[in-house]
Design a protein around this motif. Structure first.
Motif, PDB file in Angstrom:
ATOM      1  N   ARG A 362       0.833  -1.209   0.000  1.00  0.00           N
ATOM      2  CA  ARG A 362       0.000   0.000   0.000  1.00  0.00           C
ATOM      3  C   ARG A 362       0.875   1.269   0.000  1.00  0.00           C
ATOM      4  N   GLU A 363       1.935   1.268   0.777  1.00  0.00           N
ATOM      5  CA  GLU A 363       2.817   2.437   0.818  1.00  0.00           C
ATOM      6  C   GLU A 363       3.457   2.686  -0.529  1.00  0.00           C
ATOM      7  N   ARG A 364       3.885   1.629  -1.198  1.00  0.00           N
ATOM      8  CA  ARG A 364       4.495   1.792  -2.523  1.00  0.00           C
ATOM      9  C   ARG A 364       3.485   2.383  -3.513  1.00  0.00           C
ATOM     10  N   VAL A 365       2.279   1.837  -3.496  1.00  0.00           N
ATOM     11  CA  VAL A 365       1.270   2.272  -4.457  1.00  0.00           C
ATOM     12  C   VAL A 365       0.827   3.705  -4.164  1.00  0.00           C
ATOM     13  N   GLU A 366       0.543   4.005  -2.918  1.00  0.00           N
ATOM     14  CA  GLU A 366       0.071   5.338  -2.568  1.00  0.00           C
ATOM     15  C   GLU A 366       1.154   6.388  -2.748  1.00  0.00           C
ATOM     16  N   ALA A 367       2.407   6.007  -2.640  1.00  0.00           N
ATOM     17  CA  ALA A 367       3.490   6.960  -2.872  1.00  0.00           C
ATOM     18  C   ALA A 367       3.492   7.474  -4.302  1.00  0.00           C
ATOM     19  N   LEU A 368       2.931   6.697  -5.226  1.00  0.00           N
ATOM     20  CA  LEU A 368       2.833   7.114  -6.627  1.00  0.00           C
ATOM     21  C   LEU A 368       1.470   7.709  -6.950  1.00  0.00           C
ATOM     22  N   GLY A 369       0.642   7.933  -5.934  1.00  0.00           N
ATOM     23  CA  GLY A 369      -0.679   8.505  -6.161  1.00  0.00           C
ATOM     24  C   GLY A 369      -1.725   7.490  -6.524  1.00  0.00           C
ATOM     25  N   GLY A 370      -1.449   6.195  -6.313  1.00  0.00           N
ATOM     26  CA  GLY A 370      -2.404   5.154  -6.648  1.00  0.00           C
ATOM     27  C   GLY A 370      -3.193   4.688  -5.442  1.00  0.00           C
ATOM     28  N   ALA A 371      -3.881   3.564  -5.619  1.00  0.00           N
ATOM     29  CA  ALA A 371      -4.707   3.005  -4.549  1.00  0.00           C
ATOM     30  C   ALA A 371      -4.609   1.488  -4.605  1.00  0.00           C
ATOM     31  N   LEU A 372      -4.706   0.858  -3.435  1.00  0.00           N
ATOM     32  CA  LEU A 372      -4.613  -0.600  -3.343  1.00  0.00           C
ATOM     33  C   LEU A 372      -5.712  -1.110  -2.439  1.00  0.00           C
ATOM     34  N   SER A 373      -6.328  -2.230  -2.844  1.00  0.00           N
ATOM     35  CA  SER A 373      -7.330  -2.895  -2.028  1.00  0.00           C
ATOM     36  C   SER A 373      -7.042  -4.383  -2.028  1.00  0.00           C
ATOM     37  N   ALA A 374      -7.349  -5.046  -0.913  1.00  0.00           N
ATOM     38  CA  ALA A 374      -7.113  -6.480  -0.797  1.00  0.00           C
ATOM     39  C   ALA A 374      -8.175  -7.072   0.108  1.00  0.00           C
ATOM     40  N   GLY A 375      -8.621  -8.284  -0.239  1.00  0.00           N
ATOM     41  CA  GLY A 375      -9.614  -8.933   0.590  1.00  0.00           C
ATOM     42  C   GLY A 375     -10.164 -10.174  -0.076  1.00  0.00           C
ATOM     43  N   PRO A 376     -11.037 -10.891   0.615  1.00  0.00           N
ATOM     44  CA  PRO A 376     -11.615 -12.116   0.053  1.00  0.00           C
ATOM     45  C   PRO A 376     -12.551 -11.816  -1.102  1.00  0.00           C
ATOM     46  N   ARG A 377     -12.585 -12.743  -2.064  1.00  0.00           N
ATOM     47  CA  ARG A 377     -13.470 -12.606  -3.215  1.00  0.00           C
ATOM     48  C   ARG A 377     -14.836 -13.207  -2.894  1.00  0.00           C
ATOM     49  N   ALA A 378     -15.836 -12.714  -3.617  1.00  0.00           N
ATOM     50  CA  ALA A 378     -17.202 -13.210  -3.382  1.00  0.00           C
ATOM     51  C   ALA A 378     -17.312 -14.697  -3.693  1.00  0.00           C
ATOM     52  N   GLY A 379     -16.639 -15.175  -4.726  1.00  0.00           N
ATOM     53  CA  GLY A 379     -16.723 -16.581  -5.099  1.00  0.00           C
ATOM     54  C   GLY A 379     -15.692 -17.455  -4.450  1.00  0.00           C
ATOM     55  N   GLY A 380     -14.950 -16.938  -3.480  1.00  0.00           N
ATOM     56  CA  GLY A 380     -13.896 -17.706  -2.831  1.00  0.00           C
ATOM     57  C   GLY A 380     -12.526 -17.265  -3.296  1.00  0.00           C
ATOM     58  N   GLY A 381     -11.562 -17.409  -2.423  1.00  0.00           N
ATOM     59  CA  GLY A 381     -10.208 -16.986  -2.742  1.00  0.00           C
ATOM     60  C   GLY A 381      -9.938 -15.561  -2.275  1.00  0.00           C
TER      61      GLY A 381
END
Length: 396
Positions: A362-381
């Motif tokens: 997240r720090e790497r991505v936000e340092a470039l002005g981007g955004a990151l999300s992570a979490g479980p998928r609706a169908g699994g995984g």
């Protein structure tokens, strides 16, 4: 935080801080009061010595330059140039119309403020040009008062105001430059110390791992199951060699004077990274990537690689039941989207606290002005999605 540690919580709110706007408003209010007092004082003095009707020009010219000084932050170079031009023109006009000598006290104060502001904040050439412009105003004032002893105090006043403006601007500028040099020296010393530690300690141990893996390949020759053992040692040797090469790049980065070199591999190595993931016993991984990756800025390419690398590492650690992994790297307009998904069944496990994988991504991505999300998928995984702007909107 690594995968499986639960959904990332909301970002921490920044601590409140004192806004510098209050100090700026207070400074400008004090300056406005001083300028108004100087204009009134000079008007009264001229009216009492020269008679009525002679004070208006000094009051008008001083007020104009005073207003310019109050709005100086909107454009310091333009404000300083406008103030000095008005000051020089007022000196010539006063001489031509036989008015009291200019610039008067209010204008001298305003010009000093403009010079101090410009010398403190502008680049060196512009600051020198503004200081030279203020000196030129003194020269014009001196030429208009040649042969007139009564005008010499005005020239002396403007000279003192110019010196004060240069000193008030140059002093903080030199102090700030000194602080920057000190901070850079400290950072460089810390980088060199860290580089020595990495080279002398970590790189030494990684070299030992590589050597032991090479020796293990020789020892396993001719023994039962030696092909599998040799393959394992070969993989260990390859990973150790790559880690050693990366360590050497990091050491080189730390030893750079400006620390500006990029050590992260570019997108051309993504295929190898994803391919090795399956070869090391992980689930089958598929890479889908656009064709224009070579046009990415280096910092974007390096961040894409690190996001994919950390995501695959998390899958290997925390999603042993996954059977397929997909890495999608696509371009949509001026954004690069990186999505790493797996099909691990069941709910994500809660692991130990203190991991920094997701935090680092997240720090790497936000340092470039981007955004990151992570979490479980609706169908699994699990899914990790990062969006990076190609324009390099790096945070300051």
């Amino acid at each position: 935080m690594n995968k499986g540690e639960g959904r990332p919580g909301p970002p921490e709110r920044p601590m409140p801080y004192a806004r510098p706007g209050w100090r700026r408003w207070a400074t400008d209010l004090v300056l406005a009061a001083l300028l108004a007092s100087a204009v009134a004082f000079q008007a009264v003095a001229i009216a009492s010595t020269w008679g009525g009707g002679y004070w208006w020009f000094d009051a008008a010219a001083g007020s104009v330059v005073g207003v310019i000084a109050l709005v100086r932050r909107r454009g310091r170079a333009v404000a300083a140039a406008a103030g000095t031009v008005v000051a020089a023109a007022s000196a010539l006009t006063a001489r031509a119309l036989d008015l009291p000598a200019e610039p008067g006290p209010a204008m001298a104060l305003a010009v000093a403020v403009l010079i101090a502001s410009a010398v403190r904040a502008l680049p060196a050439r512009s600051a020198c040009a503004v200081a030279a412009g203020g000196l030129a105003v003194i020269g014009v004032s001196l030429l208009t008062e040649l042969g007139s002893f009564s005008g010499m105090p005005v020239v002396a006043l403007n000279s003192l105001a110019w010196l004060g403006g240069v000193a008030c601007g140059l002093g903080p500028r030199l102090l700030e430059a000194r602080r920057r040099r000190t901070a850079e020296r400290v950072r460089r010393d810390e980088r060199l110390e860290l580089a020595r530690e990495l080279h002398d300690v970590v790189a030494h141990h990684i070299t030992g791992i590589v050597v032991q893996a090479q020796a293990g390949q020789l020892d396993a020759h001719g023994r039962p199951g030696h092909e599998e053992v040799r393959d394992s040692f070969t993989a260990i040797e390859a990973e150790g060699s790559e880690a050693l090469a990366a360590m050497r790049r990091v050491v080189g980065l730390l030893r750079e004077t400006d620390g500006a070199s990029l050590t992260a591999p570019g997108p051309e190595r993504l295929a190898g990274l994803v391919g090795r993931f399956g070869e090391r016993g992980g689930p089958a991984a598929v890479l889908r990537m656009s064709e224009d990756e070579r046009t990415w800025p280096p910092e974007v390419a390096g961040t894409v690689y690190r996001v994919v690398q950390e995501s695959l590492t998390n899958i290997a650690r925390h999603a042993a039941q996954a059977e397929a992994v997909t890495v999608d790297v696509t371009r949509e307009g001026e954004d690069i989207t990186v999505e790493v998904t797996d099909d691990s069944p069941g709910q994500p496990r809660r692991l130990r606290q203190g991991g920094y994988g997701l935090v680092g991504m997240r720090e790497r991505v936000e340092a470039l002005g981007g955004a990151l999300s992570a979490g479980p998928r609706a169908g699994g995984g699990w899914s990790v999605v990062a969006v990076l702007p190609l324009g390099g909107r790096r945070r300051r």
